[in-house]
Enzyme design. Sequence first.
Site, mmCIF file in Angstrom:
data_model
loop_
_atom_site.group_PDB
_atom_site.id
_atom_site.type_symbol
_atom_site.label_atom_id
_atom_site.label_comp_id
_atom_site.label_asym_id
_atom_site.label_seq_id
_atom_site.Cartn_x
_atom_site.Cartn_y
_atom_site.Cartn_z
ATOM 1 N N GLY A 190 0.825 -1.204 0.000
ATOM 2 C CA GLY A 190 0.000 0.000 0.000
ATOM 3 C C GLY A 190 0.854 1.247 0.000
ATOM 4 O O GLY A 190 2.069 1.201 0.226
ATOM 5 N N GLY A 192 0.565 5.768 0.860
ATOM 6 C CA GLY A 192 -0.178 6.802 1.555
ATOM 7 C C GLY A 192 0.442 8.159 1.317
ATOM 8 O O GLY A 192 1.356 8.321 0.493
ATOM 9 N N SER A 193 -0.079 9.153 2.030
ATOM 10 C CA SER A 193 0.410 10.513 1.857
ATOM 11 C C SER A 193 1.815 10.685 2.414
ATOM 12 O O SER A 193 2.584 11.513 1.924
ATOM 13 C CB SER A 193 -0.543 11.500 2.534
ATOM 14 O OG SER A 193 -1.858 11.369 2.017
ATOM 15 N N TYR A 194 2.154 9.910 3.425
ATOM 16 C CA TYR A 194 3.432 10.089 4.103
ATOM 17 C C TYR A 194 4.479 9.064 3.685
ATOM 18 O O TYR A 194 5.653 9.228 4.009
ATOM 19 C CB TYR A 194 3.235 10.008 5.618
ATOM 20 C CG TYR A 194 2.372 11.115 6.166
ATOM 21 C CD1 TYR A 194 2.912 12.356 6.441
ATOM 22 C CD2 TYR A 194 1.021 10.925 6.392
ATOM 23 C CE1 TYR A 194 2.120 13.378 6.940
ATOM 24 C CE2 TYR A 194 0.225 11.936 6.894
ATOM 25 C CZ TYR A 194 0.779 13.168 7.167
ATOM 26 O OH TYR A 194 0.000 14.186 7.651
ATOM 27 N N GLY A 195 4.100 8.010 3.020
ATOM 28 C CA GLY A 195 5.076 7.003 2.628
ATOM 29 C C GLY A 195 4.377 5.762 2.104
ATOM 30 O O GLY A 195 3.192 5.782 1.755
ATOM 31 N N LYS A 196 5.115 4.676 2.071
ATOM 32 C CA LYS A 196 4.595 3.411 1.570
ATOM 33 C C LYS A 196 4.543 2.385 2.697
ATOM 34 O O LYS A 196 5.219 2.509 3.718
ATOM 35 C CB LYS A 196 5.472 2.889 0.430
ATOM 36 C CG LYS A 196 6.946 2.786 0.765
ATOM 37 C CD LYS A 196 7.762 2.431 -0.462
ATOM 38 C CE LYS A 196 9.252 2.415 -0.148
ATOM 39 N NZ LYS A 196 10.063 2.102 -1.352
ATOM 40 N N VAL A 197 3.734 1.358 2.470
ATOM 41 C CA VAL A 197 3.521 0.308 3.459
ATOM 42 C C VAL A 197 3.999 -1.007 2.857
ATOM 43 O O VAL A 197 3.633 -1.346 1.725
ATOM 44 C CB VAL A 197 2.040 0.213 3.868
ATOM 45 C CG1 VAL A 197 1.850 -0.864 4.927
ATOM 46 C CG2 VAL A 197 1.542 1.560 4.373
ATOM 47 N N LYS A 212 5.009 0.767 8.081
ATOM 48 C CA LYS A 212 4.811 2.034 7.383
ATOM 49 C C LYS A 212 6.133 2.784 7.378
ATOM 50 O O LYS A 212 6.668 3.109 8.442
ATOM 51 C CB LYS A 212 3.716 2.847 8.075
ATOM 52 C CG LYS A 212 3.326 4.132 7.360
ATOM 53 C CD LYS A 212 2.188 4.823 8.098
ATOM 54 C CE LYS A 212 1.750 6.098 7.401
ATOM 55 N NZ LYS A 212 0.635 6.764 8.129
ATOM 56 N N ASP A 310 -11.143 11.464 9.351
ATOM 57 C CA ASP A 310 -10.868 10.994 7.986
ATOM 58 C C ASP A 310 -11.408 9.572 7.811
ATOM 59 O O ASP A 310 -10.708 8.685 7.317
ATOM 60 C CB ASP A 310 -9.370 11.049 7.686
ATOM 61 C CG ASP A 310 -9.083 10.974 6.190
ATOM 62 O OD1 ASP A 310 -10.022 11.176 5.395
ATOM 63 O OD2 ASP A 310 -7.923 10.706 5.807
#
Length: 617
Positions: A190, A192-197, A212, A310
């Site tokens: 996955g 996201g806005s702050y990085g990858k998972v 994360k 959110d």
Amino acid sequence: MDAPSTSSGAQSKLLMPGDDEADEDHQNRGDPNLQQKQKIQLNVDPDYDDDEDDDCFIDGCEASAPITRELVDGAIERRSKDRNVKMSIGVYDEYDDDDDDEEETEEDQRRRFVEGIRNIRHKQQESFDLEEHPIPVESEAMRQFINQQVNNAMMFNQDNSEFQHIEFEPIVKQKGPKIIEGYMWGGQIGTGSYGKVKECIDMYTLTRRAVKIMKYDKLRKITNGWENIRSEMSILRRMNHRNVIKLIEIFNIPAKGKVYMVFEYCIGSVQQLLDMEPARRLTIGESHAIFIELCQGLNYLHSKRVSHKDIKPGNLLVSIDFTVKICDFGVAEQINLFQRDGRCTKVNGTPKFQPPECIYGNHDFFDGYKADMWSAGVTLYNLVSGKYPFEKPVLLKLYECIGTEPLQMPTNVQLTKDLQDLLTKLLEKDFNERPTCLETMIHPWFLSTFPEDQGLGRIMERMRTGDRPLTMLSSMTALYDGITPEDELIIEDNLGIIQQILPINLTSEAVLERGSFPGFKFLEAKPGDGPDGVEGSEDSAAPLGPQRRPSSRSMPTCAPPGPAAGNAQNSTAENGAETDGVASASDPPPTAAPGAPPRRRKRNFFSCIFRSRTDSA
């Protein structure tokens, strides 16, 4: 003769006329130039040893006559030839009075100068002349060998079938497993806005985890990036509920410039379940089961005075036993303990899921708990219908629609009165009239039961029969050479019974998709399913392509696909030419009356500022 000595301590022998002291005194009195001649030395190889057979000196006899030049030259030539010893006379002729230097004339000086210039030019030409410096034999032979091998390999000779194929086997070095802080790294599951998972496995407990990864540079570029991460860490450390994602560990590696947050592993999200369905929606029972889990998690967060702000299907993860877990607390806010209500001042979240009091900005504060319930109502509306209650392609129009337009129930599914009543209350524009989480949990539709609530239904069957994604499969295989999951194992016990073990049902893919569940029956799309732009079209029954998830900071709001070519005129007549508030540049300008002055085309004020972000793409 003895061979010349190589001793480093050998002393050079000086051959002087008259080795005897008496003979030396006699010669000093007879010859006035003897003192000057005694300074003359014979420089002989220091490794030279005395020879008893030498003709110049006889043991026991004195020199009968002074050593002459002819005698010394003969000895030097003979010994140099026999022993290969280089011998030289230093200043033997320096004081020879018979050789008088003739004075050099001016013509001789000019001739010598011209000859020197000619020699200098000749040496410079030799340095650039290749014929004077031929290529070594070894280099020429090596060049011929290389040319022969290249000609054979490049198959220039088409008649010779021996070189029609080049055997090339690249050397492939298998990448070893990546292990950091006791976790074996897997593939990406996955973003996201702050990085990858990424998926990982604990090497000590053999438990699958999700990590994360956030980079320092990316956190600096995002507004309040570090502040949001610290807030998320502090909130998740105190959370312990089955419907809230659990934070396992946090570690930091300054050398790599990354922060790692380890969570419990989930197989996917609710948004992925929606994307796999051709109808882009779930059944009423499945939506009910997910909504119950969501409300239980929100009730726990609100009891801890935390507002998520959110809530959406993309932030609802699904575990292996179909437990819904709330994640992504990047914009969550911890409400003050001494507040009577859930007042919040920071507006965050996804535009399609934000309440009117947040997007209007006409309030000094808003209730964070009531904002979460609005987002929960939009999520429930999306689960049962595949649509959004308020949707526009332009962000400004979307905010206007959320704040002013009334709620319209979906027409592609049949909703009960209790469900319609719950959606109406959750999507109430006045947050003071909106129900809380506890009031929602005592609603009649919430208290109703469905087979999916007991672990039955399509999704639970899919979770039991589908392939299990395992991105660490290649890394785990690299730890044990020669063992692969695709190999069939044959085991023979003590009684001689042979048992065949089938290969493990694993896949290295990380994203849930339709191919992971062979033979599973999905919800087929019907007329009216899908976005509002294609509602009622004949082609809407066909499976829809993959769509982007709802708007977020990393993925802005996207416009729904346009109507089909056959219904373009009807949809334009119904919706109007100025629905989006953007003047189309391809439309021809209106025809002016004959004789009238030319008029400038009217343009909407927001057509330049709020031009659709995704129309250009």
